[in-house]
Design a protein around this motif. Structure first.
Motif, PDB file in Angstrom:
ATOM      1  N   ASN A 223       0.897  -1.421  -0.101  1.00 23.41           N
ATOM      2  CA  ASN A 223       0.028   0.019   0.098  1.00 23.41           C
ATOM      3  C   ASN A 223       0.779   1.249   0.274  1.00 23.41           C
ATOM      4  OD1 ASN A 223      -2.646  -1.062   0.277  1.00 23.41           O
ATOM      5  ND2 ASN A 223      -1.904  -2.078   2.033  1.00 23.41           N
ATOM      6  N   ILE A 224       0.639   2.007  -1.050  1.00 17.97           N
ATOM      7  CA  ILE A 224       1.511   3.440  -1.029  1.00 17.97           C
ATOM      8  C   ILE A 224       0.155   4.447  -0.664  1.00 17.97           C
ATOM      9  CG2 ILE A 224       2.755   5.002  -2.635  1.00 17.97           C
ATOM     10  CD1 ILE A 224       3.865   2.093  -2.068  1.00 17.97           C
TER      11      ILE A 224
ATOM     12  N   ALA B 200      -1.097   8.450  -0.094  1.00 25.55           N
ATOM     13  CA  ALA B 200      -0.861   9.465  -1.020  1.00 25.55           C
ATOM     14  C   ALA B 200       0.321  10.464  -0.804  1.00 25.55           C
ATOM     15  CB  ALA B 200      -2.268  10.578  -0.518  1.00 25.55           C
ATOM     16  N   ASN B 201       0.826  10.772  -1.925  1.00 25.21           N
ATOM     17  CA  ASN B 201       1.951  11.841  -1.703  1.00 25.21           C
ATOM     18  C   ASN B 201       3.330  11.135  -1.262  1.00 25.21           C
ATOM     19  OD1 ASN B 201       0.783  14.227  -2.524  1.00 25.21           O
ATOM     20  ND2 ASN B 201      -0.429  14.133  -0.803  1.00 25.21           N
ATOM     21  N   ALA B 202       3.331  10.047  -1.084  1.00 22.11           N
ATOM     22  CA  ALA B 202       4.722   9.086  -0.721  1.00 22.11           C
ATOM     23  C   ALA B 202       5.493   8.842  -2.002  1.00 22.11           C
ATOM     24  CB  ALA B 202       4.284   7.917  -0.052  1.00 22.11           C
ATOM     25  N   PRO B 203       6.748   9.500  -1.819  1.00 21.42           N
ATOM     26  CA  PRO B 203       7.829   9.028  -2.942  1.00 21.42           C
ATOM     27  C   PRO B 203       7.829   7.446  -3.148  1.00 21.42           C
ATOM     28  CG  PRO B 203       8.688  10.570  -1.548  1.00 21.42           C
ATOM     29  CD  PRO B 203       7.265  10.039  -1.085  1.00 21.42           C
ATOM     30  N   HIS B 204       7.696   7.052  -4.436  1.00 28.28           N
ATOM     31  CA  HIS B 204       7.755   5.522  -4.575  1.00 28.28           C
ATOM     32  C   HIS B 204       8.275   5.201  -5.929  1.00 28.28           C
ATOM     33  CE1 HIS B 204       3.715   6.376  -5.723  1.00 28.28           C
ATOM     34  NE2 HIS B 204       3.644   5.206  -6.294  1.00 28.28           N
ATOM     35  N   PHE B 205       8.573   3.958  -6.310  1.00 31.73           N
ATOM     36  CA  PHE B 205       8.938   3.364  -7.592  1.00 31.73           C
ATOM     37  C   PHE B 205       9.037   1.795  -7.309  1.00 31.73           C
ATOM     38  CE2 PHE B 205      13.137   4.200  -6.364  1.00 31.73           C
ATOM     39  CZ  PHE B 205      14.036   3.255  -6.614  1.00 31.73           C
ATOM     40  N   PHE B 206       8.811   1.203  -8.232  1.00 31.82           N
ATOM     41  CA  PHE B 206       8.888  -0.390  -8.282  1.00 31.82           C
ATOM     42  C   PHE B 206       9.780  -0.576  -9.691  1.00 31.82           C
ATOM     43  CE2 PHE B 206       4.788   0.238 -10.109  1.00 31.82           C
ATOM     44  CZ  PHE B 206       4.913  -0.691 -11.422  1.00 31.82           C
ATOM     45  N   ARG B 207      10.378  -2.212  -9.347  1.00 36.43           N
ATOM     46  CA  ARG B 207      11.338  -2.427 -10.579  1.00 36.43           C
ATOM     47  C   ARG B 207      11.153  -3.950 -10.544  1.00 36.43           C
ATOM     48  NH1 ARG B 207      16.461  -4.289 -11.635  1.00 36.43           N
ATOM     49  NH2 ARG B 207      17.226  -3.689 -13.621  1.00 36.43           N
TER      50      ARG B 207
END
Length: 120
Positions: free
Chosen positions: A45-46, A48-55
């Motif tokens: 769960n991410i 709102a406004n939380a910096p994130h990315f996936f790979r």
């Protein structure tokens, strides 16, 4: 989402919540600077406004269920990505120029979809 090995978005944030459930494979998520691996059956769960990315840092394709609240991010994906022939079709083979054009398109449309790309 179908995420090929090496695939995934650049660091970003948006003003809506996002949830990913890994259906097949595994994906490496970086959320607020902390890296974790989510495998089939796990959910990330991410807020709102939380910096994130996936790979997808693995050698097998991954499949994710992505839910955004409120809805609407799917239109961004359709405008930025490339359609494929079906759910098991491989990702398109893009030249360096084509890849750069997709990145530029994503950056140009991001604000319209309440997203901030956090890349130089």
């Amino acid at each position: 989402m179908r995420v090929p090995p090496g695939g995934g978005p650049p660091p970003h944030r948006h003003d809506f919540e996002e949830m990913f459930t890994v259906l097949d494979g595994a994906v490496e998520f970086t959320f607020r600077g902390e890296k974790t691996v989510a495998r089939a059956g796990e959910t990330v769960n991410i807020p709102a406004n939380a910096p994130h990315f996936f790979r997808n840092a693995f050698d097998q394709p991954a499949r994710l269920l992505c839910m955004c609240t409120p809805a609407g991010q799917d239109e961004y994906f359709l405008r930025v990505g490339d359609r494929v022939d079906g759910p098991t079709a491989p990702p398109p083979s893009l030249s360096a120029d084509e890849q750069e054009e997709r990145k530029q398109r994503a950056a140009r449309l991001a604000a319209q979809y309440r997203t901030e790309l956090m890349t130089p």
